[in-house]
Write a protein that holds these residues in place. Structure first.
Motif, mmCIF file in Angstrom:
data_model
loop_
_atom_site.group_PDB
_atom_site.id
_atom_site.type_symbol
_atom_site.label_atom_id
_atom_site.label_comp_id
_atom_site.label_asym_id
_atom_site.label_seq_id
_atom_site.Cartn_x
_atom_site.Cartn_y
_atom_site.Cartn_z
ATOM 1 N N ASP A 39 1.009 -1.038 -0.178
ATOM 2 C CA ASP A 39 0.482 -0.442 0.215
ATOM 3 C C ASP A 39 1.128 1.275 -0.175
ATOM 4 N N VAL A 40 2.089 1.179 -0.031
ATOM 5 C CA VAL A 40 3.185 2.359 0.042
ATOM 6 C C VAL A 40 3.541 2.323 -1.388
ATOM 7 N N ALA A 41 4.023 3.498 -1.904
ATOM 8 C CA ALA A 41 5.180 3.471 -3.039
ATOM 9 C C ALA A 41 5.732 3.249 -2.829
ATOM 10 N N PRO A 42 6.175 2.458 -4.083
ATOM 11 C CA PRO A 42 7.639 1.540 -3.902
ATOM 12 C C PRO A 42 8.714 1.898 -3.647
ATOM 13 N N MET A 43 8.916 4.107 -3.843
ATOM 14 C CA MET A 43 10.162 4.795 -4.302
ATOM 15 C C MET A 43 10.594 5.066 -2.347
ATOM 16 N N PHE A 44 9.364 4.825 -0.647
ATOM 17 C CA PHE A 44 9.403 5.017 0.183
ATOM 18 C C PHE A 44 10.165 3.912 0.577
ATOM 19 N N THR A 45 10.671 2.472 -0.015
ATOM 20 C CA THR A 45 10.404 1.372 0.842
ATOM 21 C C THR A 45 11.900 0.526 -0.328
ATOM 22 N N GLY A 46 12.152 -0.589 0.325
ATOM 23 C CA GLY A 46 12.889 -0.850 -0.592
ATOM 24 C C GLY A 46 13.724 -2.346 0.379
ATOM 25 N N ARG A 103 13.114 5.199 6.019
ATOM 26 C CA ARG A 103 11.740 6.075 5.062
ATOM 27 C C ARG A 103 11.018 5.506 4.416
ATOM 28 N N GLY A 104 10.556 4.300 4.302
ATOM 29 C CA GLY A 104 8.965 4.091 4.614
ATOM 30 C C GLY A 104 8.302 4.018 5.731
ATOM 31 N N GLY A 153 10.740 11.361 3.877
ATOM 32 C CA GLY A 153 11.790 9.956 4.855
ATOM 33 C C GLY A 153 12.750 10.981 4.843
ATOM 34 N N ARG A 154 12.889 12.792 5.708
ATOM 35 C CA ARG A 154 13.575 13.523 5.991
ATOM 36 C C ARG A 154 14.320 13.471 7.325
ATOM 37 N N ILE A 155 12.870 12.979 8.018
ATOM 38 C CA ILE A 155 13.147 13.178 8.898
ATOM 39 C C ILE A 155 12.311 11.319 10.144
ATOM 40 N N SER A 156 12.960 10.993 10.818
ATOM 41 C CA SER A 156 12.377 10.297 10.955
ATOM 42 C C SER A 156 11.596 9.833 12.001
ATOM 43 N N HIS A 207 20.447 18.339 5.357
ATOM 44 C CA HIS A 207 21.240 17.403 5.481
ATOM 45 C C HIS A 207 20.362 16.533 4.801
ATOM 46 N N ASP A 208 21.340 15.918 4.119
ATOM 47 C CA ASP A 208 20.361 14.349 3.416
ATOM 48 C C ASP A 208 20.618 13.214 4.026
ATOM 49 N N GLY A 209 21.406 13.252 5.463
ATOM 50 C CA GLY A 209 22.023 12.232 6.621
ATOM 51 C C GLY A 209 20.183 11.783 6.975
ATOM 52 N N ALA A 210 21.260 11.349 8.528
ATOM 53 C CA ALA A 210 19.707 10.935 9.739
ATOM 54 C C ALA A 210 20.333 12.123 10.426
#
Length: 527
Positions: free
Chosen positions: A26-33, A57-58, A135-138, A172-175
């Motif tokens: 149910d979630v767009a594939p770009m947000f999961t892996g 990110r998912g 997904g830029r913040i948890s 910031h691109d990282g966590a």
């Protein structure tokens, strides 16, 4: 040459790499892996680490969906009109939360918390909600942002606070670590409403107290709430007493600390439990316990004008975070406080307004001067190792590019942009492992850090330094002291045994790795 990967931005899209359906349909594939179970043994190590990043990110996207759903449920059941039963225990809000509580089998209080967080994102922090979606913040850190911005509710500057926090996340691109997010949010809120922050601290101090919570198997948890500086002093005293046991004591550090805390609070003896007839422990008598406090040091950072009371800027308590100007002055007024300026009194500024201080000891170009040592610890605030909450004042200073002791002009220099604070484990990981770190200025002038794993995976480091909170740090420059002795003539040549030592070879490889990373950054910036 090793393959170089990056966990920043949207570089990871493992669902398309593996050609399998998303683990969350149910979630767009770009947000999961994900790495399929049948192929996990053949997966590259970097693919596995990157999968963690993609999965988080998912999870952020799922959290956003949860809050969107909760907000919509609230709109349908509670609506925007005043509730005629608002004073009843069972009002429409409680009725709404009850649906979530029963559906998920969670407490009513937990369900109400979900709804309140959803409303905060919808009404107060819409831009932060977008960053959660992307997904830029948890999900965990969003809860921190919501709680730390509670004071801006209903104020006209709430929109600006939301925008500034979102802009900081975009840089910031990282966590982000919890400590860095908390400090970033606190400094933004404080600049918009210092009075609200002060009132918040007053309410928190008024709520201080001690509690005992019964646990399992005959144990209980003792909790005390107090001023941050007092808590750090108390903890340091506990650690100091616990450390007096000898090396053969069989207890863990936490067990010794628990026993030491009881001894300090009750005035009873703290004993070593090694059972050795010639125990080397030097434990003070109970009557001498207060003397332990005299060795405790806490570090508070503030600008001179705030200390003098002519400005109302925020300060920073090492190991705790951002504090208000009133809190700074309360700490300065303590009878045991010692105020030491970073810039020695009488130092003449340069014509452009900057100030130059010595970078290293005159007798040893490897050792940073006391001014540079303090500058780096203030600038970093914490250990630069991602996820570490160790204070920079409890960390090791490390040369990013290794210092060449045999040929100092070839190796990494003792300069602020080549030094950072690492906790002991992170320092050892680099020194004795194949990890590489790089520190550089980006196109905005911000200091950036990257870590490269032994497999070549590039992990972004800390997103912010304390020069954002204390911009005066940017006026300070460091140079080799004028009285530094000239380099002496080379000694007699040593008979060759290897083209270069193992350590030199490792340093050379690391330098090559940094050069590849720099070329990659330049290419990405051009694109």
């Amino acid at each position: 040459m090793r393959k170089v990967f990056s966990v920043s931005g949207s570089a990871w899209s493992l669902s398309s790499w593996w050609g399998v359906p998303s683990p969350w349909p149910d979630v767009a594939p770009m947000f999961t892996g994900g790495v399929p179970a049948e192929e996990i043994h053949d997966a590259d190590t970097n693919d596995l680490v990157g999968s963690f990043v993609s999965l988080q990110r998912g999870q952020s996207f799922l959290a956003w969906q949860k809050y969107q759903t909760a907000a919509e449920l609230h709109a349908r059941i509670v609506g925007t009109t005043p509730d005629p039963h608002a004073l009843f225990l069972k009002d429409s809000f409680a009725d709404c939360a009850a649906r979530i509580a029963m559906a998920l089998s969670i407490s009513q209080q937990a369900a109400e918390k979900v709804i309140n967080q959803a409303l905060a994102l919808r009404d107060r922090l819409p831009q932060i909600a977008e960053r959660l979606r992307d997904g830029r913040i948890s999900a965990e850190l969003v809860a921190t942002v919501i709680s730390r911005t509670d004071l801006v509710e209903g104020h006209e500057y709430a929109v600006a606070v939301d925008a500034e926090i979102a802009a900081a996340l975009d840089l910031h691109d990282g966590a982000w670590s919890r400590e860095r997010v908390q400090d970033m949010v606190d400094r933004i809120v404080f600049r918009h409403d210092p009075d609200g922050v002060r009132e918040h601290r007053k309410r928190a101090l008024d709520a201080r107290g001690v509690w005992v919570h019964d646990g399992k198997d005959g144990t209980s948890k003792f909790t005390a709430t107090m001023a941050a500086e007092n808590a750090r002093i108390a903890m340091a005293a506990v650690k100091a007493l616990a450390a007096t046991a000898c090396e053969f004591d069989g207890r863990t550090k936490l067990q010794r600390a628990s026993d030491a805390a009881f001894a300090l609070m009750t005035g009873t003896a703290f004993e070593c439990q090694c059972s050795h007839p010639e125990c080397s422990a030097q434990i003070p008598e109970p009557a001498a316990m207060p003397q332990v406090d005299s060795k405790v040091i806490i570090h508070v950072i503030a600008d001179e004008s705030t200390v003098a009371g002519t400005a109302d800027n925020a300060g920073f308590l090492a190991g705790h975070g951002v504090i208000s100007d009133d809190h700074v002055r309360d700490l300065v007024a303590r009878p045991d406080a010692v105020v030491l300026p970073l810039v020695p009194p009488g130092t003449q500024p340069n014509p452009d307004g900057t100030i130059t201080l010595p970078a290293h000891l005159p007798s040893d170009p490897y050792r940073p001067s006391s001014a540079l040592d303090l500058f780096v610890r203030i600038r970093d605030g914490y250990s630069v190792i991602p996820g570490s909450s160790v204070s920079s004042f409890d960390a090791d200073l490390d040369h990013v590019v290794e210092y060449d002791h045999r040929h100092p002009m070839r190796g990494g220099q003792t300069a602020p942009d080549n030094l950072n604070a690492k906790d002991r484990f992170g320092h050892l990981l680099k020194t004795f492992g194949d990890w590489v770190d790089d520190q550089y200025r980006d196109y905005t002038g911000r200091l950036r850090i990257e870590f490269t794993t032994p497999e070549g995976l590039i992990i972004p480091g800390d997103p912010e330094h304390l020069d954002v909170l204390f911009p005066g740090l940017r006026r300070i420059r460091f140079a080799a002291p004028a009285q530094a002795p000239p380099r002496t003539a080379e000694s007699a040549p040593i008979p060759p045994t290897r083209s270069q030592s193992r350590v030199s070879a490792k340093h050379a490889r690391r330098q090559q790795e940094r050069e590849r990373n720099r070329k990659r950054r330049i290419k990405e910036a051009d694109d």
